[in-house]
Design a protein around this motif. Structure first.
Motif, PDB file in Angstrom:
ATOM      1  N   ARG A  17       0.885  -1.154   0.064  1.00 25.52           N
ATOM      2  CA  ARG A  17       0.001  -0.157   0.193  1.00 25.52           C
ATOM      3  C   ARG A  17       0.813   1.417  -0.035  1.00 25.52           C
ATOM      4  NH1 ARG A  17      -4.824   1.753  -1.410  1.00 25.52           N
ATOM      5  NH2 ARG A  17      -5.898   2.896   0.236  1.00 25.52           N
ATOM      6  N   ASP A  19       2.132   5.156  -1.364  1.00 27.14           N
ATOM      7  CA  ASP A  19       1.286   6.483  -1.725  1.00 27.14           C
ATOM      8  C   ASP A  19       0.851   6.510  -3.177  1.00 27.14           C
ATOM      9  OD1 ASP A  19       1.413   7.374   0.981  1.00 27.14           O
ATOM     10  OD2 ASP A  19       3.497   8.496   0.633  1.00 27.14           O
ATOM     11  N   ARG A  22      -2.154   4.368  -3.226  1.00 29.55           N
ATOM     12  CA  ARG A  22      -3.305   5.010  -2.761  1.00 29.55           C
ATOM     13  C   ARG A  22      -3.807   6.051  -3.537  1.00 29.55           C
ATOM     14  NH1 ARG A  22      -1.155   7.675   2.808  1.00 29.55           N
ATOM     15  NH2 ARG A  22      -3.130   8.280   2.865  1.00 29.55           N
ATOM     16  N   ASP A  25      -5.666   4.429  -6.789  1.00 31.53           N
ATOM     17  CA  ASP A  25      -6.954   3.770  -6.148  1.00 31.53           C
ATOM     18  C   ASP A  25      -7.788   5.207  -5.898  1.00 31.53           C
ATOM     19  OD1 ASP A  25      -6.121   1.572  -6.432  1.00 31.53           O
ATOM     20  OD2 ASP A  25      -5.513   1.120  -4.241  1.00 31.53           O
ATOM     21  N   TRP A  26      -7.587   6.070  -5.524  1.00 35.60           N
ATOM     22  CA  TRP A  26      -8.391   7.407  -5.123  1.00 35.60           C
ATOM     23  C   TRP A  26      -8.876   7.831  -6.505  1.00 35.60           C
ATOM     24  CZ3 TRP A  26      -7.613  12.389  -6.365  1.00 35.60           C
ATOM     25  CH2 TRP A  26      -8.634  13.248  -5.878  1.00 35.60           C
TER      26      TRP A  26
END
Length: 72
Positions: A17, A19, A22, A25-26
């Motif tokens: 996981r 950055d 993240r 995915d966002w």
């Protein structure tokens, strides 16, 4: 040149996981993200208004440089 969104989709999926993951995915979940954009200003402005996590803009700036190097 493909869009920044399409470039970022390489970071989605399983694995650590990070950055980068993240942010990717966002971006995938954000239905109003400018998915066809190749404009730094447009994507940066969107992130500043809808920041998903504290380090997102720094991650974006770093990845944008990589995007330009790989997509030009």
């Amino acid at each position: 040149m493909r869009s920044f969104y399409h470039y970022m989709m390489r970071y989605r999926g399983s694995g650590p996981r990070t950055d980068e993951r993240r942010l990717a995915d966002w971006m995938f979940e954000a239905h109003d993200f400018p998915k066809q954009s190749t404009s730094y200003d447009e994507v940066s402005r969107y992130l500043e208004w809808n920041i998903p996590f504290t380090e997102a803009t720094q991650v974006f700036d770093r990845l944008w440089e990589d995007y330009l190097m790989n997509e030009s």
